[in-house]
Design a protein around this motif. Sequence first.
Motif, PDB file in Angstrom:
ATOM      1  N   GLU A 135       0.831  -1.138   0.018  1.00  0.00           N
ATOM      2  CA  GLU A 135       0.137  -0.143  -0.277  1.00  0.00           C
ATOM      3  C   GLU A 135       0.884   1.302  -0.010  1.00  0.00           C
ATOM      4  N   GLU A 160       2.740   1.792  -3.302  1.00  0.00           N
ATOM      5  CA  GLU A 160       1.804   2.076  -4.264  1.00  0.00           C
ATOM      6  C   GLU A 160       1.079   3.529  -4.205  1.00  0.00           C
ATOM      7  N   ALA A 161       1.026   3.582  -3.087  1.00  0.00           N
ATOM      8  CA  ALA A 161       0.471   5.153  -2.727  1.00  0.00           C
ATOM      9  C   ALA A 161       1.670   6.253  -3.218  1.00  0.00           C
ATOM     10  N   ASP A 195       3.728   5.959  -5.764  1.00  0.00           N
ATOM     11  CA  ASP A 195       3.858   5.751  -7.019  1.00  0.00           C
ATOM     12  C   ASP A 195       3.032   6.959  -7.792  1.00  0.00           C
ATOM     13  N   THR A 241       2.427   7.402 -10.747  1.00  0.00           N
ATOM     14  CA  THR A 241       1.362   6.813 -11.772  1.00  0.00           C
ATOM     15  C   THR A 241       0.363   6.175 -11.365  1.00  0.00           C
ATOM     16  N   LYS A 242       0.261   5.713  -9.823  1.00  0.00           N
ATOM     17  CA  LYS A 242      -0.917   5.163  -9.323  1.00  0.00           C
ATOM     18  C   LYS A 242      -1.032   3.808  -9.722  1.00  0.00           C
ATOM     19  N   GLN A 243      -0.318   3.257 -10.492  1.00  0.00           N
ATOM     20  CA  GLN A 243      -0.101   1.837 -10.894  1.00  0.00           C
ATOM     21  C   GLN A 243      -0.312   0.943  -9.599  1.00  0.00           C
ATOM     22  N   LYS A 244      -1.068  -0.035  -9.996  1.00  0.00           N
ATOM     23  CA  LYS A 244      -1.331  -1.270  -8.989  1.00  0.00           C
ATOM     24  C   LYS A 244      -1.205  -2.566  -9.961  1.00  0.00           C
TER      25      LYS A 244
END
Length: 212
Positions: free
Chosen positions: A81, A84-85, A87, A89-92
């Motif tokens: 979490e 990804e937070a 990042d 680009t908000k890619q998951k």
Amino acid sequence: MKKIILLLLCLFVVFVGKSQTHRLLFQTDYGDFKVLLYDYTPQHRDLILKSIQTKVYQDALFNRIISDFVVQGGEHDVDIEKREAADPTKQKPRLAPEFDDRAFHKVGALGAGRDVNPEKASFLNQIYFVVGKKITASELDVLELKKNIKYTAEQRSTYLKIGGQPRLDHDFTVFGEIYEGLDVILKISKVKTDSQDYPLQQVRFELSEIKD
């Protein structure tokens, strides 16, 4: 009872393992155990084989341990979490689920962790082993109605004989199972943890593919 479960699981694996082509060795401070990967969940099989080559699980930890439930390792939910937070680009990135009636949450099953995404897609670097508990026929009946699924005769027989966590079926992908050394993961499942299920002492593991 524990010895009976281990014997029954070995018998199940002898049959299942004949058709599978890849096996893994997990080395821990509590002993070693071996896992076979299912060829009928090829994306998850290939992902973990690739992770060995890229050393994803080098100096890895079993970092979430819940007795009678699961032993989880690799990247922790909290760390995923945070990463990804951060990042921009908000890619998951996730791996699409692979559900197969032959792959279910019996004791010793290897599964892929995930978050609450509606696609039920798996994290790329998180795995777990089912420790499970005793299961009754009535529990399976209730789960069939609740989850709108139908357990096969093989699944029912296995759950009633050795137990597991059937409530996770069709929600998390199972892609392998322990075929030797189940007692090791059961021992790890009893390690003392804090209120967040982190083991009080680190439980490390090394992962490699068995080539023989």
